[in-house]
Design a protein around this motif. Structure first.
Motif, PDB file in Angstrom:
ATOM      1  N   GLU A   7       0.819  -1.203   0.000  1.00 54.60           N
ATOM      2  CA  GLU A   7       0.000   0.000   0.000  1.00 54.60           C
ATOM      3  C   GLU A   7       0.858   1.259   0.000  1.00 54.60           C
ATOM      4  O   GLU A   7       0.679   2.132  -0.836  1.00 54.60           O
ATOM      5  CB  GLU A   7      -0.940  -0.014   1.211  1.00 54.60           C
ATOM      6  N   GLN A   8       1.780   1.382   0.961  1.00 54.98           N
ATOM      7  CA  GLN A   8       2.688   2.529   1.000  1.00 54.98           C
ATOM      8  C   GLN A   8       3.854   2.246   1.931  1.00 54.98           C
ATOM      9  O   GLN A   8       3.786   1.355   2.762  1.00 54.98           O
ATOM     10  CB  GLN A   8       1.972   3.805   1.437  1.00 54.98           C
ATOM     11  N   ALA A   9       4.911   3.030   1.768  1.00 59.08           N
ATOM     12  CA  ALA A   9       6.080   2.922   2.644  1.00 59.08           C
ATOM     13  C   ALA A   9       6.476   4.317   3.102  1.00 59.08           C
ATOM     14  O   ALA A   9       6.314   5.294   2.375  1.00 59.08           O
ATOM     15  CB  ALA A   9       7.244   2.252   1.918  1.00 59.08           C
ATOM     16  N   THR A  10       6.997   4.375   4.317  1.00 57.61           N
ATOM     17  CA  THR A  10       7.450   5.634   4.911  1.00 57.61           C
ATOM     18  C   THR A  10       8.868   5.445   5.436  1.00 57.61           C
ATOM     19  O   THR A  10       9.159   4.444   6.087  1.00 57.61           O
ATOM     20  CB  THR A  10       6.518   6.049   6.070  1.00 57.61           C
ATOM     21  N   MET A  11       9.737   6.403   5.146  1.00 52.61           N
ATOM     22  CA  MET A  11      11.091   6.402   5.681  1.00 52.61           C
ATOM     23  C   MET A  11      11.165   7.494   6.747  1.00 52.61           C
ATOM     24  O   MET A  11      10.733   8.620   6.513  1.00 52.61           O
ATOM     25  CB  MET A  11      12.115   6.683   4.588  1.00 52.61           C
ATOM     26  N   TYR A  32       9.230  10.744   5.564  1.00 52.98           N
ATOM     27  CA  TYR A  32       9.015  10.910   4.123  1.00 52.98           C
ATOM     28  C   TYR A  32       8.138   9.763   3.633  1.00 52.98           C
ATOM     29  O   TYR A  32       8.520   8.599   3.749  1.00 52.98           O
ATOM     30  CB  TYR A  32      10.360  10.932   3.382  1.00 52.98           C
ATOM     31  N   ARG A  33       6.976  10.113   3.103  1.00 46.61           N
ATOM     32  CA  ARG A  33       6.018   9.108   2.638  1.00 46.61           C
ATOM     33  C   ARG A  33       6.210   8.836   1.154  1.00 46.61           C
ATOM     34  O   ARG A  33       6.992   9.480   0.482  1.00 46.61           O
ATOM     35  CB  ARG A  33       4.599   9.606   2.890  1.00 46.61           C
ATOM     36  N   ASN A  34       5.448   7.855   0.681  1.00 47.58           N
ATOM     37  CA  ASN A  34       5.420   7.485  -0.740  1.00 47.58           C
ATOM     38  C   ASN A  34       6.766   6.955  -1.232  1.00 47.58           C
ATOM     39  O   ASN A  34       7.178   7.237  -2.347  1.00 47.58           O
ATOM     40  CB  ASN A  34       4.939   8.642  -1.609  1.00 47.58           C
ATOM     41  N   ILE A  35       7.432   6.184  -0.395  1.00 45.86           N
ATOM     42  CA  ILE A  35       8.674   5.527  -0.782  1.00 45.86           C
ATOM     43  C   ILE A  35       8.314   4.362  -1.711  1.00 45.86           C
ATOM     44  O   ILE A  35       7.357   3.632  -1.466  1.00 45.86           O
ATOM     45  CB  ILE A  35       9.422   5.001   0.467  1.00 45.86           C
ATOM     46  N   GLU A  36       9.071   4.199  -2.777  1.00 46.39           N
ATOM     47  CA  GLU A  36       8.829   3.111  -3.725  1.00 46.39           C
ATOM     48  C   GLU A  36       8.969   1.753  -3.039  1.00 46.39           C
ATOM     49  O   GLU A  36       9.860   1.552  -2.216  1.00 46.39           O
ATOM     50  CB  GLU A  36       9.822   3.176  -4.883  1.00 46.39           C
ATOM     51  N   ALA A  37       8.119   0.835  -3.416  1.00 43.25           N
ATOM     52  CA  ALA A  37       8.167  -0.512  -2.841  1.00 43.25           C
ATOM     53  C   ALA A  37       9.495  -1.189  -3.143  1.00 43.25           C
ATOM     54  O   ALA A  37      10.019  -1.951  -2.327  1.00 43.25           O
ATOM     55  CB  ALA A  37       7.009  -1.352  -3.376  1.00 43.25           C
ATOM     56  N   ALA A  38      10.066  -0.922  -4.305  1.00 46.15           N
ATOM     57  CA  ALA A  38      11.296  -1.584  -4.734  1.00 46.15           C
ATOM     58  C   ALA A  38      12.569  -0.900  -4.234  1.00 46.15           C
ATOM     59  O   ALA A  38      13.668  -1.357  -4.548  1.00 46.15           O
ATOM     60  CB  ALA A  38      11.323  -1.659  -6.258  1.00 46.15           C
ATOM     61  N   ALA A  39      12.451   0.158  -3.460  1.00 48.39           N
ATOM     62  CA  ALA A  39      13.634   0.869  -2.969  1.00 48.39           C
ATOM     63  C   ALA A  39      14.465  -0.047  -2.077  1.00 48.39           C
ATOM     64  O   ALA A  39      13.948  -0.670  -1.152  1.00 48.39           O
ATOM     65  CB  ALA A  39      13.224   2.119  -2.199  1.00 48.39           C
ATOM     66  N   LYS A  67       3.374  -0.476   4.782  1.00 45.29           N
ATOM     67  CA  LYS A  67       1.971  -0.736   5.075  1.00 45.29           C
ATOM     68  C   LYS A  67       1.446  -1.617   3.939  1.00 45.29           C
ATOM     69  O   LYS A  67       1.583  -1.286   2.766  1.00 45.29           O
ATOM     70  CB  LYS A  67       1.189   0.573   5.133  1.00 45.29           C
ATOM     71  N   GLN A  68       0.868  -2.756   4.313  1.00 43.78           N
ATOM     72  CA  GLN A  68       0.367  -3.703   3.320  1.00 43.78           C
ATOM     73  C   GLN A  68      -1.070  -4.079   3.657  1.00 43.78           C
ATOM     74  O   GLN A  68      -1.431  -4.194   4.823  1.00 43.78           O
ATOM     75  CB  GLN A  68       1.245  -4.944   3.276  1.00 43.78           C
ATOM     76  N   ARG A  69      -1.837  -4.267   2.612  1.00 43.70           N
ATOM     77  CA  ARG A  69      -3.228  -4.679   2.748  1.00 43.70           C
ATOM     78  C   ARG A  69      -3.287  -6.195   2.505  1.00 43.70           C
ATOM     79  O   ARG A  69      -2.608  -6.714   1.638  1.00 43.70           O
ATOM     80  CB  ARG A  69      -4.078  -3.962   1.712  1.00 43.70           C
ATOM     81  N   ILE A  70      -4.106  -6.871   3.265  1.00 42.92           N
ATOM     82  CA  ILE A  70      -4.304  -8.309   3.056  1.00 42.92           C
ATOM     83  C   ILE A  70      -5.500  -8.505   2.149  1.00 42.92           C
ATOM     84  O   ILE A  70      -6.610  -8.087   2.464  1.00 42.92           O
ATOM     85  CB  ILE A  70      -4.509  -9.045   4.394  1.00 42.92           C
ATOM     86  N   GLN A  71      -5.234  -9.126   1.012  1.00 40.86           N
ATOM     87  CA  GLN A  71      -6.285  -9.422   0.032  1.00 40.86           C
ATOM     88  C   GLN A  71      -6.782 -10.846   0.270  1.00 40.86           C
ATOM     89  O   GLN A  71      -5.993 -11.759   0.408  1.00 40.86           O
ATOM     90  CB  GLN A  71      -5.747  -9.298  -1.405  1.00 40.86           C
ATOM     91  N   GLN A  72      -8.079 -11.009   0.294  1.00 38.25           N
ATOM     92  CA  GLN A  72      -8.656 -12.342   0.495  1.00 38.25           C
ATOM     93  C   GLN A  72      -9.129 -12.926  -0.813  1.00 38.25           C
ATOM     94  O   GLN A  72      -9.497 -12.291  -1.718  1.00 38.25           O
ATOM     95  CB  GLN A  72      -9.816 -12.280   1.467  1.00 38.25           C
TER      96      GLN A  72
END
Length: 72
Positions: A7-11, A32-39, A67-72
């Motif tokens: 969902e999003q990452a914060t440093m 700092y929000r909106n950090i790339e998932a692949a960073a 932050k991750q969302r659990i998909q069912q």
């Protein structure tokens, strides 16, 4: 089957700004929000070092919170 969806990452950078009257270390943080998932950790450390060079306070810690969302 359930799975995680990024969902999003914060440093967060933590700076040591001095000591209290009791001698405990005092800190300030910058997030700092909106950090790339692949960073990668190396990329985040490079960015954190560049940002820390703009301050007068020493960099004490770098953290990343995903932050991750659990998909069912």
């Amino acid at each position: 089957m359930a799975a995680y969806e990024f969902e999003q990452a914060t440093m967060t950078l933590q700076f040591e700004v001095g000591r209290s009257a009791e001698g405990k270390k005092l800190y300030k943080t910058a997030s700092y929000r909106n950090i790339e998932a692949a960073a990668t950790p190396a990329q985040l450390a490079a960015v954190a070092s560049a940002l820390a060079s703009l301050t007068v306070y020493p960099l004490a810690a770098i953290t990343r919170l995903d932050k991750q969302r659990i998909q069912q």
